[in-house]
Motif scaffolding. Structure first.
Motif, PDB file in Angstrom:
ATOM      1  N   GLN A  38       0.858  -1.173   0.000  1.00  0.00           N
ATOM      2  CA  GLN A  38       0.000   0.000   0.000  1.00  0.00           C
ATOM      3  C   GLN A  38       0.900   1.230   0.000  1.00  0.00           C
ATOM      4  O   GLN A  38       1.762   1.367   0.867  1.00  0.00           O
ATOM      5  CB  GLN A  38      -0.912   0.001   1.218  1.00  0.00           C
ATOM      6  N   ILE A  39       0.716   2.099  -0.971  1.00  0.00           N
ATOM      7  CA  ILE A  39       1.496   3.326  -1.063  1.00  0.00           C
ATOM      8  C   ILE A  39       0.689   4.419  -0.372  1.00  0.00           C
ATOM      9  O   ILE A  39      -0.417   4.753  -0.798  1.00  0.00           O
ATOM     10  CB  ILE A  39       1.769   3.720  -2.536  1.00  0.00           C
ATOM     11  N   VAL A  40       1.230   4.962   0.710  1.00  0.00           N
ATOM     12  CA  VAL A  40       0.541   6.013   1.464  1.00  0.00           C
ATOM     13  C   VAL A  40       1.451   7.228   1.583  1.00  0.00           C
ATOM     14  O   VAL A  40       2.678   7.096   1.601  1.00  0.00           O
ATOM     15  CB  VAL A  40       0.135   5.523   2.870  1.00  0.00           C
ATOM     16  N   PRO A  41       0.877   8.418   1.657  1.00  0.00           N
ATOM     17  CA  PRO A  41       1.713   9.611   1.821  1.00  0.00           C
ATOM     18  C   PRO A  41       2.287   9.654   3.234  1.00  0.00           C
ATOM     19  O   PRO A  41       1.695   9.109   4.170  1.00  0.00           O
ATOM     20  CB  PRO A  41       0.740  10.768   1.582  1.00  0.00           C
ATOM     21  N   PRO A  42       3.441  10.296   3.412  1.00  0.00           N
ATOM     22  CA  PRO A  42       4.026  10.386   4.753  1.00  0.00           C
ATOM     23  C   PRO A  42       3.197  11.316   5.635  1.00  0.00           C
ATOM     24  O   PRO A  42       2.519  12.227   5.148  1.00  0.00           O
ATOM     25  CB  PRO A  42       5.423  10.971   4.497  1.00  0.00           C
ATOM     26  N   THR A  43       3.262  11.064   6.926  1.00  0.00           N
ATOM     27  CA  THR A  43       2.571  11.949   7.853  1.00  0.00           C
ATOM     28  C   THR A  43       3.349  13.252   7.958  1.00  0.00           C
ATOM     29  O   THR A  43       4.586  13.246   7.944  1.00  0.00           O
ATOM     30  CB  THR A  43       2.461  11.308   9.248  1.00  0.00           C
TER      31      THR A  43
END
Length: 79
Positions: A38-43
């Protein structure tokens, strides 16, 4: 959540990463229909107020900062 096949992800990796950064929407990478990653944006990190004044109040003055460090009798230029 958007899904993308691993073969298509391999060919468009940089574009997919840029889309995740721009939209902040995660993308699921699949292989034969099963989730692989899963590719998620950084916090977002803590927001700093800037570097100007960042060290204000952290220093301590010890002793006389105006007068000479040594006695004037030890100065070679005055001899």
């Amino acid at each position: 959540m958007e899904e993308i096949a691993i073969s298509k992800f391999k060919t468009t990796c940089l574009a997919v990463l840029e889309r995740v950064r721009r939209t902040s929407q995660p993308i699921l990478v699949t292989r034969f229909g099963k989730p692989v990653a899963q590719i998620v944006p950084p916090t977002p990190g803590p927001r700093s107020e800037g570097w100007l004044g960042a060290l204000a109040g952290t220093g301590t003055i010890v002793g006389d900062i105006i007068g000479p460090v040594t006695d004037e009798s030890e100065w070679e230029a005055l001899r």
